[in-house]
Write an enzyme that holds these catalytic residues in place. Structure first.
Site, PDB file in Angstrom:
ATOM      1  N   GLY A  32     -20.559   6.988   4.333  1.00 35.00           N
ATOM      2  CA  GLY A  32     -19.198   7.208   2.868  1.00 35.00           C
ATOM      3  C   GLY A  32     -20.169   7.004   1.997  1.00 35.00           C
ATOM      4  O   GLY A  32     -20.253   5.268   1.239  1.00 35.00           O
TER       5      GLY A  32
ATOM      6  N   GLY B  40     -18.147   7.956  -0.927  1.00 36.24           N
ATOM      7  CA  GLY B  40     -17.451   7.999  -1.501  1.00 36.24           C
ATOM      8  C   GLY B  40     -17.449   7.353  -3.007  1.00 36.24           C
ATOM      9  O   GLY B  40     -18.450   6.550  -4.450  1.00 36.24           O
TER      10      GLY B  40
ATOM     11  N   VAL C 200     -16.546   3.834  -3.504  1.00 34.79           N
ATOM     12  CA  VAL C 200     -17.826   2.989  -3.521  1.00 34.79           C
ATOM     13  C   VAL C 200     -19.256   2.976  -3.061  1.00 34.79           C
ATOM     14  O   VAL C 200     -19.936   2.398  -3.897  1.00 34.79           O
ATOM     15  CB  VAL C 200     -17.020   1.954  -3.163  1.00 34.79           C
ATOM     16  CG1 VAL C 200     -17.973   0.491  -2.750  1.00 34.79           C
ATOM     17  CG2 VAL C 200     -15.515   1.783  -3.658  1.00 34.79           C
TER      18      VAL C 200
ATOM     19  N   LYS D  47       0.787  -1.157  -0.386  1.00 34.77           N
ATOM     20  CA  LYS D  47      -0.042  -0.055   0.164  1.00 34.77           C
ATOM     21  C   LYS D  47       0.983   1.100  -0.294  1.00 34.77           C
ATOM     22  O   LYS D  47       1.731   1.021   0.489  1.00 34.77           O
ATOM     23  CB  LYS D  47      -0.563   0.218   1.955  1.00 34.77           C
ATOM     24  CG  LYS D  47      -2.267   0.864   1.204  1.00 34.77           C
ATOM     25  CD  LYS D  47      -3.286   0.239   0.092  1.00 34.77           C
ATOM     26  CE  LYS D  47      -4.810   0.916   0.346  1.00 34.77           C
ATOM     27  NZ  LYS D  47      -5.867   0.397  -0.121  1.00 34.77           N
TER      28      LYS D  47
END
Length: 363
Positions: A180, A182, A184, A80
């Site tokens: 959330g 965003g 997805v 990552k």
């Protein structure tokens, strides 16, 4: 606390700090494991409060990618990267080209893709200076934005949980608290709404929130109020660690199924959920659709082929079977789901590592 003393270090193979004076780039690239293949994982751009906070995040995310890729049975390791900065005000093409040059110095040990705060267009800028990025829109192997496939996996996981807990094949009559919307969450909201769910949602982006709520009939609540919603399922789709000692007692849901990475602040939170009878669908299983989509691009590039949606569908269907196995074993073995999923991932990573060691000894 030093890097090696951090509980999140977790035997990482490498952690690389990157700085570019001209563009202001400050980034960290973490490679947790390359046992199963090159480390692959998204790039997050976030305005961290400190470099220590960024380091902690990238280490947790990197290990999570190792587990995610192993559980999805992909020939990839886990890594990552994070870029420290405000994605709304500090993005420039030059910044992402500088990031691409940093990725290139690793020579293919790590492949970057999009994540929170980073778009496909940003990754395309990095691609101008390195081949070691994925999730592109151009070319026969291009897989594009992985978010829709991630959302599809979360949606199917939600249906799996609904069948197990409420014995129904859709989401009619169920209330889902969606945190959330965003990359997805917006796609997921549409799918959940179409399946009959009542949505209560929140996001810091109020304009986007209003837009998604208008088309799904969702109720909007303030960001902190999402934990107090009288819902059946909590769907965390923003940043990680939202399941923590401060939020746990506020939740009244029967299940947690969401797209966010590292939802459990600590492993003992998973044990507490299990003891309270809350079904936790492990995040790196539920949200594996996106990395499967990215893996198809890497596979096509390695073989000279093209993006194969049928291969993606086969892998995604198999991942949902793995989720079923995890849920069944959790009941049969009386163990939390995150322990079962972790054991599967670790067994696959260790087997690959042992096989590589044997090959080196035989050479």
């Amino acid at each position: 606390m030093t890097l090696f003393d951090s509980p999140s270090f977790a035997n990482h193979e490498g952690v690389h700090a990157v700085f570019d004076e001209k563009t202001g780039l400050r980034a960290i690239i973490a490679v947790h494991s390359s046992a199963r293949g090159p480390a692959v994982g998204g790039t997050r751009m976030w305005n961290y409060g400190s470099s220590a906070e960024a380091l902690e995040d990238v280490l947790r995310l990197s290990k999570g990618m190792s587990y995610k890729n192993a559980v999805a049975d992909l020939e990839m390791g886990g890594g990552k990267s994070v870029i420290i900065g405000d994605s709304r005000t500090q993005k420039t093409p030059e910044l992402f080209r500088a990031f691409g040059r940093a990725v290139d110095t690793l020579g293919g040990l790590y492949y970057a893709a999009e994540d929170v705060g980073v778009s496909v267009a940003d990754i395309a800028e990095a691609r101008k200076v390195t081949p070691y990025v994925l999730g592109l829109n151009d070319g026969p192997e291009a897989s594009g934005d992985p978010s829709p496939v991630t959302a599809e996996g979360v949606y199917r996981s939600t249906l799996t949980v609904a069948r197990r807990l409420w014995n129904q094949d859709d989401l009619t009559g169920l209330t889902i608290a969606l945190q959330g919307i965003g990359h997805v969450g917006g796609y997921l909201a549409d799918k959940l709404h179409a399946a009959g769910a009542k949505l209560v949602m929140t996001d810091v982006n109020t304009a986007l929130l209003a837009e998604v709520a208008a088309r799904t009939g969702a109720e909007i609540v303030a960001p902190d109020a999402i934990y107090d919603v009288n819902a059946d399922i909590y769907a965390p789709c923003a940043l990680g660690a939202t399941l923590n000692p401060q939020t746990l007692d506020r939740l009244t849901v029967k299940a947690v199924v969401g797209a966010a990475n590292n939802q459990l602040a600590t492993a003992d939170i998973g044990q507490t959920l299990f003891e309270r009878g809350v079904l936790y669908a492990p995040d790196y299983v539920v949200n594996g659709g996106g990395i499967i989509n990215v893996a198809s691009e890497l596979r096509a590039r390695q073989t000279g082929g093209s993006y194969d949606p049928a291969w993606v569908e086969t892998k995604l269907s198999r991942l949902m079977e793995t989720l079923e196995e995890i849920l069944e074993r959790s009941v049969a073995e009386n163990r939390p789901t995150h322990e079962i999923a972790g054991a599967i991932a670790e067994a696959r990573i260790n087997a690959a590592r042992d096989a590589k060691a044997e090959q080196r000894q035989a050479a």
